[in-house]
Write a protein that holds these residues in place. Structure first.
Motif, mmCIF file in Angstrom:
data_model
loop_
_atom_site.group_PDB
_atom_site.id
_atom_site.type_symbol
_atom_site.label_atom_id
_atom_site.label_comp_id
_atom_site.label_asym_id
_atom_site.label_seq_id
_atom_site.Cartn_x
_atom_site.Cartn_y
_atom_site.Cartn_z
ATOM 1 N N ARG A 128 157.139 -91.306 62.364
ATOM 2 C CA ARG A 128 156.095 -90.684 61.563
ATOM 3 C C ARG A 128 156.363 -90.905 60.079
ATOM 4 N N LYS A 130 154.876 -89.499 57.674
ATOM 5 C CA LYS A 130 154.678 -88.279 56.910
ATOM 6 C C LYS A 130 155.882 -87.343 56.975
ATOM 7 N N ASN A 178 154.675 -80.329 54.468
ATOM 8 C CA ASN A 178 155.530 -81.270 53.756
ATOM 9 C C ASN A 178 155.133 -81.272 52.278
ATOM 10 N N LEU A 181 154.758 -84.911 50.198
ATOM 11 C CA LEU A 181 153.702 -85.894 50.405
ATOM 12 C C LEU A 181 152.837 -86.077 49.170
#
Length: 300
Positions: A128, A130, A178, A181
């Motif tokens: 992933r 992200k 997160n 990001l």
């Protein structure tokens, strides 16, 4: 008796001759099967290195890269084994091997259900984009920097330097925030001023302080300011502005700086930030020297 012995000896010799003929007949197939296994072994080593190099472009964790490379090598070797058994015309053995592998895989899967779930979740998390090592995330009530993602667990280092180890399955099944990001964060600042304050002045002064304190805020109009309620001892407001930040620590530092500068500006302009005060009133007319009260105190 002699006839029985001769018959048994003849059968034994005939059986041995049959085995010898079979061995001679299958020597080419046996040699070819050995060659197939040798090719599969060296091919597995090459495939393992190639897969590790390819996966390293997407995955940072060495444990994940090594696991995927080993699995690919095992797959190549198993393919070579099946081909070798087919070359030797061991179809029944091949069928039995596949059936046994299926039963064993089912039993192992049931026994290691939780472990396998974490393993596959770790593989999914590793690919992933992200979620990367070094990101500041918040999930399942914990917030911190991602320091490791392996086949078993997901490791965070919180702001107080404590290490939190969370099963990969839990991370995959729960929401995750997160902070890394985006390169911008919004700071929320709540405060209150006295009822005697000039509210227009409070709003303008607060916006100017924020604009002068943070380079990311180009002008006072970029700061959002809203009076929210009439409190018990103050008129409360909410102030919001954007900063360049990728972690909660940077956000906390910005909020700390904003509070210090706003307090200085308020003190300079005489703007009161009220706090709850308890007043004790002693204007009652109770006569503590009355005879009845003195007698009650003495008796008690």
């Amino acid at each position: 008796m002699k006839e029985q012995f001769n018959t048994a000896l003849g059968n034994l010799v005939e059986k041995l001759q049959g085995w010898f003929n079979t061995i001679i007949e299958y020597i080419p197939n046996f040699i070819l099967a050995i060659l197939v296994m040798a090719v599969a072994y060296f091919a597995a080593r090459y495939v393992s290195k190639a897969v590790a190099k390819l996966v390293s472009r997407k995955v940072q964790q060495d444990s994940i890269k090594n696991a995927i490379a080993r699995v690919s090598a095992v797959v190549v070797v198993m393919v070579g084994l099946f081909i070798a058994l087919g070359v030797m015309n061991l179809g029944k053995a091949l069928t039995s091997l596949l059936a046994g592998a299926g039963v064993a895989g089912l039993a192992i899967g049931l026994a290691l259900q939780g472990t396998l779930a974490n393993t596959f979740a770790g593989l999914v998390l590793s690919f992933r984009k992200k979620i990367q090592i070094g990101n500041w995330v918040e999930t399942t009530g914990y917030a911190g920097e991602v320091i490791d993602i392996n086949l078993k667990d997901f490791t965070l280092k919180e702001a107080d330097n404590n290490i939190v180890i969370i099963p990969n399955k839990t991370i995959l099944e729960n929401p995750l925030k997160n902070y890394s990001l985006t390169t911008r964060m919004r700071v929320f600042l709540e405060c209150g001023v006295g009822y005697e304050s000039n509210l227009e002045k409070v709003e303008q002064l607060t916006k100017e302080v924020i604009a002068n304190t943070f380079d990311q805020v180009k002008q006072p109009e970029d700061v959002e300011f809203y009076f929210t309620e009439f409190g018990d001892s103050s008129i409360n407001y909410l102030c919001r502005f954007w900063i360049d930040a990728e972690s909660m620590l940077e956000k906390l530092r910005a909020k700390n700086k904003a509070i210090i500068e706003i307090k200085k500006a308020y003190d300079k302009e005489g703007i009161n930030i009220p706090f709850p005060i308890r007043t004790l009133q002693f204007d009652n007319k109770l006569n503590v020297k009355a005879p009845d009260l003195q007698e009650a105190f003495i008796n008690n």
